[in-house]
Enzyme design. Structure first.
Site, mmCIF file in Angstrom:
data_model
loop_
_atom_site.group_PDB
_atom_site.id
_atom_site.type_symbol
_atom_site.label_atom_id
_atom_site.label_comp_id
_atom_site.label_asym_id
_atom_site.label_seq_id
_atom_site.Cartn_x
_atom_site.Cartn_y
_atom_site.Cartn_z
ATOM 1 N N ARG A 189 -29.930 19.344 -32.324
ATOM 2 C CA ARG A 189 -29.606 18.529 -31.628
ATOM 3 C C ARG A 189 -29.487 17.174 -31.712
ATOM 4 N NH1 ARG A 189 -23.517 19.244 -30.350
ATOM 5 N NH2 ARG A 189 -22.567 21.087 -31.848
ATOM 6 N N ARG B 69 -24.798 12.233 -30.065
ATOM 7 C CA ARG B 69 -23.963 11.296 -29.115
ATOM 8 C C ARG B 69 -25.064 10.788 -27.844
ATOM 9 N NH1 ARG B 69 -19.092 14.855 -28.477
ATOM 10 N NH2 ARG B 69 -20.406 16.295 -28.166
ATOM 11 N N ARG C 22 -20.937 6.614 -36.649
ATOM 12 C CA ARG C 22 -19.889 7.281 -35.630
ATOM 13 C C ARG C 22 -18.738 6.892 -35.671
ATOM 14 N NH1 ARG C 22 -16.281 11.023 -34.264
ATOM 15 N NH2 ARG C 22 -16.272 12.572 -33.725
ATOM 16 N N ASP D 5 -22.477 20.263 -39.930
ATOM 17 C CA ASP D 5 -21.648 21.427 -38.967
ATOM 18 C C ASP D 5 -22.090 23.005 -39.227
ATOM 19 O OD1 ASP D 5 -21.790 21.102 -35.652
ATOM 20 O OD2 ASP D 5 -19.816 22.147 -36.172
ATOM 21 N N TYR E 155 -15.440 31.322 -34.053
ATOM 22 C CA TYR E 155 -14.771 30.288 -34.053
ATOM 23 C C TYR E 155 -14.088 30.112 -35.378
ATOM 24 C CZ TYR E 155 -18.180 27.472 -31.420
ATOM 25 O OH TYR E 155 -19.200 26.460 -30.752
HETATM 26 C C1 LIG Z 1 -22.112 26.159 -31.931
HETATM 27 C C2 LIG Z 1 -22.546 25.154 -33.103
HETATM 28 C C3 LIG Z 1 -21.650 23.941 -33.712
HETATM 29 N N1 LIG Z 1 -21.926 23.264 -34.100
HETATM 30 C C4 LIG Z 1 -24.178 23.290 -34.590
HETATM 31 C C5 LIG Z 1 -23.975 24.899 -33.698
HETATM 32 C C6 LIG Z 1 -24.939 25.452 -33.546
HETATM 33 C C7 LIG Z 1 -26.117 24.847 -32.250
HETATM 34 C C8 LIG Z 1 -25.854 25.249 -31.151
HETATM 35 O O1 LIG Z 1 -25.053 25.827 -30.714
HETATM 36 O O2 LIG Z 1 -25.185 23.737 -30.330
HETATM 37 C C9 LIG Z 1 -24.974 23.511 -35.577
HETATM 38 C C10 LIG Z 1 -25.130 21.827 -35.548
HETATM 39 N N2 LIG Z 1 -24.275 20.284 -35.323
HETATM 40 C C11 LIG Z 1 -24.911 19.477 -35.384
HETATM 41 C C12 LIG Z 1 -25.904 19.779 -35.688
HETATM 42 C C13 LIG Z 1 -26.434 18.429 -36.487
HETATM 43 C C14 LIG Z 1 -28.057 18.719 -36.516
HETATM 44 C C15 LIG Z 1 -29.022 18.195 -35.359
HETATM 45 O O3 LIG Z 1 -29.223 19.373 -34.967
HETATM 46 O O4 LIG Z 1 -29.220 17.090 -35.508
HETATM 47 C C16 LIG Z 1 -26.258 20.559 -35.669
HETATM 48 C C17 LIG Z 1 -26.859 22.153 -36.335
HETATM 49 C C18 LIG Z 1 -23.631 18.082 -34.849
HETATM 50 C C19 LIG Z 1 -22.645 18.251 -34.016
HETATM 51 N N3 LIG Z 1 -21.358 18.889 -33.670
HETATM 52 C C20 LIG Z 1 -20.368 18.339 -32.634
HETATM 53 C C21 LIG Z 1 -21.012 16.827 -32.574
HETATM 54 C C22 LIG Z 1 -20.344 16.107 -31.722
HETATM 55 C C23 LIG Z 1 -19.016 15.594 -32.678
HETATM 56 C C24 LIG Z 1 -19.364 13.896 -32.155
HETATM 57 O O5 LIG Z 1 -19.708 13.074 -32.574
HETATM 58 O O6 LIG Z 1 -18.248 13.774 -32.199
HETATM 59 C C25 LIG Z 1 -22.709 16.554 -33.485
HETATM 60 C C26 LIG Z 1 -23.646 15.211 -33.001
HETATM 61 C C27 LIG Z 1 -19.633 19.071 -33.190
HETATM 62 C C28 LIG Z 1 -19.714 20.564 -32.679
HETATM 63 N N4 LIG Z 1 -19.940 21.460 -33.468
HETATM 64 C C29 LIG Z 1 -19.813 22.491 -32.648
HETATM 65 C C30 LIG Z 1 -19.081 22.599 -31.667
HETATM 66 C C31 LIG Z 1 -19.323 23.096 -30.862
HETATM 67 C C32 LIG Z 1 -19.042 21.256 -31.456
HETATM 68 C C33 LIG Z 1 -18.552 20.106 -30.363
HETATM 69 C C34 LIG Z 1 -19.682 19.944 -29.325
HETATM 70 C C35 LIG Z 1 -19.950 19.069 -29.497
HETATM 71 O O7 LIG Z 1 -19.125 17.894 -29.367
HETATM 72 O O8 LIG Z 1 -21.308 18.968 -28.529
HETATM 73 C C36 LIG Z 1 -19.829 24.024 -33.807
#
Ligand SMILES: Cc1c2[nH]c(c1CCC(=O)O)Cc1[nH]c(c(CCC(=O)O)c1C)Cc1[nH]c(c(CCC(=O)O)c1C)Cc1[nH]c(c(C)c1CCC(=O)O)C2
Length: 355
Positions: free
Chosen positions: A31, A35, A44, A81, A157
């Site tokens: 990540r 944000r 975004r 994602d 999920y």
């Molecule tokens: C479970 C999972 C998800 N997504 C991901 C996982 C596995 C890793 C982990 O356990 O965290 C993987 C992921 N999600 C994202 C990336 C991008 C690349 C990176 O790592 O920089 C990667 C590799 C962007 C994202 N994925 C998400 C965001 C935030 C969304 C936003 O900008 O509003 C980002 C940058 C949204 C997301 N996506 C997911 C959730 C549960 C959420 C909500 C939680 C949150 O908001 O932080 C599913």
């Protein structure tokens, strides 16, 4: 188009995954785009929804590059994602502000009829385009990582319809109707292999399989729904792309880490925050390269606590093939300057190892 002169195999990150012990371990952060960075929040806002951002190659390339510009990581991870896979299978997906992802849940085998892989690659075409553009847009010494969720974590999920505390719905499905659940897992093994394979063809030099919820299963079910599907996924990828490293990240696997390392065939192992580095050094690293595992909250806290924790991990694991990372993703409240201090420490290793 720019001509790339550096072979993948010469990049620090790929060298570590190929088993080399490096004086200065390569690093990237799960990540690393997101944000906590003001420039991410600006892009975004320009994109509209989070899914719009994932499917707009120009903007997705931009947010992938943002952390590299600040911190010079050794690897870039595609911005997307894990839930674009169920979306591409036709499951309705929304990211609700402040609540995380929401899917139209599939609670039993009868729900599988709502899925179809007919438009799978068409729906994911913008992601492949992002990878293609990134492969020439990133700095020459930086490696490009593609990724997907593991079949088990994506199924979590899909069945829960979002995040969960207990994972009761997906467990009830898996325990109560193993055959029906196997059909969902089989679909995810096949489509995830196709998805990762397309990312590699578009220019990804390594892939990571995120198994965020590996840690919620008892051992027999861990073998059946985590190890076995991951083993098949890795086998399909190895057959299509021999030599392309696959990092497995079975978060929370605990005492099952060893079996996961031995049986899935992954090239390297992502360690979560709770794995003792010295245990990983003696028990896992002789078998395969490891990646991890600074607590992301240490980076949010910063200061000497962060520096000492990072140095401890580097000291324990830099004697073997190692990629420095966090034990889970960067959290939103992390001050960007703490990430800068962490990057400086890793990049000057081992010179600062006395300090
Ligand atoms: C479970 C999972 C998800 N997504 C991901 C996982 C596995 C890793 C982990 O356990 O965290 C993987 C992921 N999600 C994202 C990336 C991008 C690349 C990176 O790592 O920089 C990667 C590799 C962007 C994202 N994925 C998400 C965001 C935030 C969304 C936003 O900008 O509003 C980002 C940058 C949204 C997301 N996506 C997911 C959730 C549960 C959420 C909500 C939680 C949150 O908001 O932080 C599913």
């Amino acid at each position: 188009m720019e001509v790339r002169t550096l072979e993948s195999s010469q990049k620090l990150f790929i060298r570590a995954l190929n088993g080399e012990t490096l004086a200065r371990p390569p690093f990237w952060l799960m990540r690393q785009a997101g944000r906590y960075l003001p420039e991410y929040r600006a892009t975004r806002a320009q994109a509209g929804s989070f899914l719009d951002l994932c499917f707009a190659p120009e903007l997705a390339v931009e947010v992938t590059l943002q952390p590299l510009r600040r911190y010079g990581m050794d690897a870039a991870i595609l911005f997307s994602d894990i839930l674009v896979v169920p979306h591409a299978l036709g499951q309705k997906l929304d990211y609700v502000e402040g609540e995380g992802p929401q899917l139209d849940p599939i609670r039993d085998a009868s729900g599988l009829g709502r899925l179809s892989d007919g438009d799978f690659h068409d729906r994911l075409a913008p992601v492949y385009e992002t990878v293609r553009r990134l492969s020439t847009a990133i700095p020459e010494t930086t490696a490009l990582i593609g990724f997907a969720g593991s079949p088990w974590t994506v199924a979590c999920y899909m069945v829960e319809g979002g995040g969960s505390k207990e994972y009761a719905h997906v467990k009830r499905f898996a325990y109560g109707d193993p055959q029906g659940f196997q059909a969902l897992i089989d679909l995810l093994v096949r489509t995830t292999a196709d998805y990762l394979s397309a990312q590699v063809r578009a220019g990804a030099e390594a892939v990571q399989v995120f198994d965020s919820w590996a840690g919620v299963l008892p051992a027999p079910e861990f073998r059946k729904w985590v190890i076995e599907p991951t083993r098949r996924l890795v086998e399909l990828l190895n057959a299509r792309h021999p030599g392309v490293p696959v990092i497995g990240f079975p978060r929370g696997a605990g005492a099952m880490y060893r079996e996961y390392a031995e049986k899935t065939g992954v090239t390297a192992l992502g360690l979560d925050t709770t794995v003792p580095p010295e245990w990983a050094a003696s028990e896992l690293q002789p078998k395969l390269p490891v990646q991890g595992n600074l607590d992301p909250i240490m980076v949010a806290a910063g200061g000497d606590a962060m520096r000492e924790a990072a140095a401890g991990i580097l000291r324990s694991l830099s004697g073997g093939p190692f990629v420095f990372n966090l034990g889970h993703g960067v959290v939103q409240t992390t001050p960007p300057e703490h990430v800068g201090q962490l990057a400086a420490l890793v990049k000057s290793w081992p010179d600062l190892s006395q300090g």
